[in-house]
Design a protein around this motif. Structure first.
Motif, PDB file in Angstrom:
ATOM      1  N   ARG A  42       8.678   0.283  -6.476  1.00 42.98           N
ATOM      2  CA  ARG A  42       8.019   0.329  -7.660  1.00 42.98           C
ATOM      3  C   ARG A  42       7.355  -0.062  -7.879  1.00 42.98           C
ATOM      4  O   ARG A  42       5.829   0.191  -8.599  1.00 42.98           O
ATOM      5  CB  ARG A  42       8.937   1.046  -8.312  1.00 42.98           C
ATOM      6  CG  ARG A  42       9.251   1.421  -9.878  1.00 42.98           C
ATOM      7  CD  ARG A  42       8.791   3.242 -10.061  1.00 42.98           C
ATOM      8  NE  ARG A  42       8.733   4.427 -10.784  1.00 42.98           N
ATOM      9  CZ  ARG A  42       7.450   4.571 -12.216  1.00 42.98           C
ATOM     10  NH1 ARG A  42       6.617   4.097 -11.311  1.00 42.98           N
ATOM     11  NH2 ARG A  42       7.814   4.758 -12.929  1.00 42.98           N
ATOM     12  N   THR A  43       6.842  -1.299  -7.254  1.00 43.30           N
ATOM     13  CA  THR A  43       5.596  -2.375  -8.232  1.00 43.30           C
ATOM     14  C   THR A  43       4.875  -2.213  -7.159  1.00 43.30           C
ATOM     15  O   THR A  43       3.718  -3.357  -7.168  1.00 43.30           O
ATOM     16  CB  THR A  43       6.190  -3.009  -8.853  1.00 43.30           C
ATOM     17  OG1 THR A  43       7.282  -4.037  -7.605  1.00 43.30           O
ATOM     18  CG2 THR A  43       7.007  -2.869  -9.371  1.00 43.30           C
ATOM     19  N   SER A  44       5.380  -1.479  -6.012  1.00 45.52           N
ATOM     20  CA  SER A  44       3.791  -1.880  -4.773  1.00 45.52           C
ATOM     21  C   SER A  44       2.551  -1.971  -5.269  1.00 45.52           C
ATOM     22  O   SER A  44       1.990  -0.792  -5.717  1.00 45.52           O
ATOM     23  CB  SER A  44       4.668  -0.785  -3.481  1.00 45.52           C
ATOM     24  OG  SER A  44       3.144  -0.965  -2.607  1.00 45.52           O
ATOM     25  N   LYS A  45       1.520  -2.250  -4.145  1.00 48.82           N
ATOM     26  CA  LYS A  45      -0.046  -1.641  -4.590  1.00 48.82           C
ATOM     27  C   LYS A  45       0.312  -0.196  -3.415  1.00 48.82           C
ATOM     28  O   LYS A  45      -1.249   0.457  -3.779  1.00 48.82           O
ATOM     29  CB  LYS A  45      -0.881  -3.098  -3.375  1.00 48.82           C
ATOM     30  CG  LYS A  45      -0.278  -4.390  -5.002  1.00 48.82           C
ATOM     31  CD  LYS A  45      -1.919  -5.306  -4.446  1.00 48.82           C
ATOM     32  CE  LYS A  45      -1.386  -6.491  -4.748  1.00 48.82           C
ATOM     33  NZ  LYS A  45      -2.697  -7.585  -4.521  1.00 48.82           N
ATOM     34  N   LYS A  46       0.727  -0.168  -2.557  1.00 46.39           N
ATOM     35  CA  LYS A  46       1.160   1.430  -2.032  1.00 46.39           C
ATOM     36  C   LYS A  46       1.534   2.640  -2.814  1.00 46.39           C
ATOM     37  O   LYS A  46       2.557   3.010  -3.438  1.00 46.39           O
ATOM     38  CB  LYS A  46       1.551   1.347  -0.405  1.00 46.39           C
ATOM     39  CG  LYS A  46       0.947   0.038   0.549  1.00 46.39           C
ATOM     40  CD  LYS A  46       1.541  -0.272   1.510  1.00 46.39           C
ATOM     41  CE  LYS A  46       1.280  -0.878   2.345  1.00 46.39           C
ATOM     42  NZ  LYS A  46       2.260  -1.113   4.378  1.00 46.39           N
ATOM     43  N   ARG A  47      -0.071   3.220  -2.875  1.00 46.96           N
ATOM     44  CA  ARG A  47       0.452   4.550  -3.603  1.00 46.96           C
ATOM     45  C   ARG A  47       1.695   5.919  -3.895  1.00 46.96           C
ATOM     46  O   ARG A  47       2.463   5.824  -3.792  1.00 46.96           O
ATOM     47  CB  ARG A  47      -0.965   5.425  -4.030  1.00 46.96           C
ATOM     48  CG  ARG A  47      -0.617   6.178  -4.445  1.00 46.96           C
ATOM     49  CD  ARG A  47      -1.875   7.117  -5.359  1.00 46.96           C
ATOM     50  NE  ARG A  47      -1.412   8.667  -6.378  1.00 46.96           N
ATOM     51  CZ  ARG A  47      -1.131   9.832  -6.167  1.00 46.96           C
ATOM     52  NH1 ARG A  47      -0.596  10.241  -4.738  1.00 46.96           N
ATOM     53  NH2 ARG A  47      -1.000  10.631  -6.810  1.00 46.96           N
ATOM     54  N   ALA A  48       2.087   5.101  -2.071  1.00 51.27           N
ATOM     55  CA  ALA A  48       2.788   6.015  -1.439  1.00 51.27           C
ATOM     56  C   ALA A  48       4.290   5.412  -2.156  1.00 51.27           C
ATOM     57  O   ALA A  48       5.350   7.057  -2.356  1.00 51.27           O
ATOM     58  CB  ALA A  48       2.604   6.889   0.221  1.00 51.27           C
ATOM     59  N   VAL A  51       4.973   6.836  -5.891  1.00 55.27           N
ATOM     60  CA  VAL A  51       5.104   8.025  -5.870  1.00 55.27           C
ATOM     61  C   VAL A  51       6.703   8.388  -5.168  1.00 55.27           C
ATOM     62  O   VAL A  51       7.321   9.184  -5.505  1.00 55.27           O
ATOM     63  CB  VAL A  51       4.236   8.857  -4.566  1.00 55.27           C
ATOM     64  CG1 VAL A  51       4.915  10.078  -5.072  1.00 55.27           C
ATOM     65  CG2 VAL A  51       3.219   8.479  -5.388  1.00 55.27           C
ATOM     66  N   ILE A  52       7.052   8.036  -4.109  1.00 54.62           N
ATOM     67  CA  ILE A  52       8.624   8.055  -3.393  1.00 54.62           C
ATOM     68  C   ILE A  52       9.249   7.523  -3.981  1.00 54.62           C
ATOM     69  O   ILE A  52      11.194   8.024  -4.979  1.00 54.62           O
ATOM     70  CB  ILE A  52       8.697   7.295  -2.134  1.00 54.62           C
ATOM     71  CG1 ILE A  52       7.863   8.463  -0.718  1.00 54.62           C
ATOM     72  CG2 ILE A  52      10.039   7.718  -1.302  1.00 54.62           C
ATOM     73  CD1 ILE A  52       7.639   7.671   0.167  1.00 54.62           C
ATOM     74  N   ALA A  53       9.978   6.038  -4.719  1.00 57.87           N
ATOM     75  CA  ALA A  53      10.103   5.652  -5.592  1.00 57.87           C
ATOM     76  C   ALA A  53      10.491   6.268  -6.830  1.00 57.87           C
ATOM     77  O   ALA A  53      11.516   6.324  -7.591  1.00 57.87           O
ATOM     78  CB  ALA A  53      10.076   3.762  -5.849  1.00 57.87           C
ATOM     79  N   HIS A  54       9.304   6.648  -7.775  1.00 63.34           N
ATOM     80  CA  HIS A  54       9.410   7.298  -9.186  1.00 63.34           C
ATOM     81  C   HIS A  54      10.159   8.773  -8.753  1.00 63.34           C
ATOM     82  O   HIS A  54      11.156   8.475  -9.501  1.00 63.34           O
ATOM     83  CB  HIS A  54       8.159   7.261  -9.407  1.00 63.34           C
ATOM     84  CG  HIS A  54       7.939   8.031 -10.558  1.00 63.34           C
ATOM     85  ND1 HIS A  54       8.640   7.788 -12.143  1.00 63.34           N
ATOM     86  CD2 HIS A  54       7.354   9.264 -10.862  1.00 63.34           C
ATOM     87  CE1 HIS A  54       7.810   8.306 -12.982  1.00 63.34           C
ATOM     88  NE2 HIS A  54       7.278   9.448 -12.411  1.00 63.34           N
ATOM     89  N   ALA A  55       9.919   9.050  -7.914  1.00 64.95           N
ATOM     90  CA  ALA A  55      10.461  10.305  -7.855  1.00 64.95           C
ATOM     91  C   ALA A  55      12.156  10.192  -7.585  1.00 64.95           C
ATOM     92  O   ALA A  55      12.683  10.712  -8.155  1.00 64.95           O
ATOM     93  CB  ALA A  55      10.254  11.777  -6.312  1.00 64.95           C
TER      94      ALA A  55
END
Length: 216
Positions: A42-48, A51-55
């Protein structure tokens, strides 16, 4: 109360309460590990990854635990895979706990000032080194009280697992009620036992919160 004495009721409820405690510990421990992984995503610099963690978090926070239990227990069975109530209950509560713990901890990480990130970045630390040596130790201090507080929700959440046949405190209470026809006595004792399990945790969380406010 049929052939059941009050002590018989208490003894059988205490035997069931141990499974409530075991399930709570398993769900909280496994959910904590998964929640930590989600936090890093969730706090990674990688957007993918974000997005996965948020979903994932939105799905498990936005749907009832009861529905998650049904889908895991009955849904997987439709695929021809036998799942025991214990496995389904543990998995559902783990997924549920991981989503909430990840969000609790994310809020604690975001409470750390941006200057801490910049200072650690100036020391040529990568993301994982920043989290391990600088951010997480500070966030941990903030996270202790709400994390302990959430553990109360996990203990109470085990009651829902009775719907799929897992014999914990609530399910045992229903079974004993059917044998004794004394619902007020039985569920009064069930409520008292839940209180005895949850109150020390709530008290501990409150003490930690007060201690943190004093030391700020």
């Amino acid at each position: 109360m049929s052939d059941f004495s009050t002590w018989d009721i208490i003894r059988n409820l205490l035997l069931a309460a141990r499974w409530t405690v075991v399930l709570s510990i398993v769900a909280f421990a496994c959910g904590g590990l998964a929640g930590l992984a989600l936090l890093l995503m969730r706090t990674s610099k990688k957007r993918a990854l974000r997005v996965i963690a948020h979903a994932y978090i939105e799905v498990f926070q936005g749907t009832p635990l009861l529905m998650q239990l049904f889908l895991l227990f009955f849904g997987i069975a439709l695929l021809g895979i036998d799942v025991s109530p214990w496995i389904a209950a543990g998995l559902a509560l783990t997924l549920f706990s991981s989503a909430y713990l990840a969000e609790i901890w994310r809020g604690c990480v975001e409470a750390i000032s941006r200057g801490q990130w910049e200072a650690s970045s100036s020391l040529a630390m990568n993301y994982f080194e920043q989290m391990r040596y600088v951010i997480l130790p500070q966030a941990l201090r903030i996270a202790i009280a709400p994390t302990v507080g959430f553990s109360v929700q996990v203990v109470k959440g085990t009651a829902v697992t009775s719907i799929i046949g897992f014999v914990e405190l609530t399910k045992a209470g229903s079974m004993i009620t059917n044998a004794t026809f004394a619902p007020f006595t039985v569920f009064g004792l069930v409520a008292l036992m839940y209180f005895c399990l949850c109150f020390p945790l709530s008290l501990y969380a409150s003490r930690l919160e007060r201690k943190m406010n004093v030391t700020r």
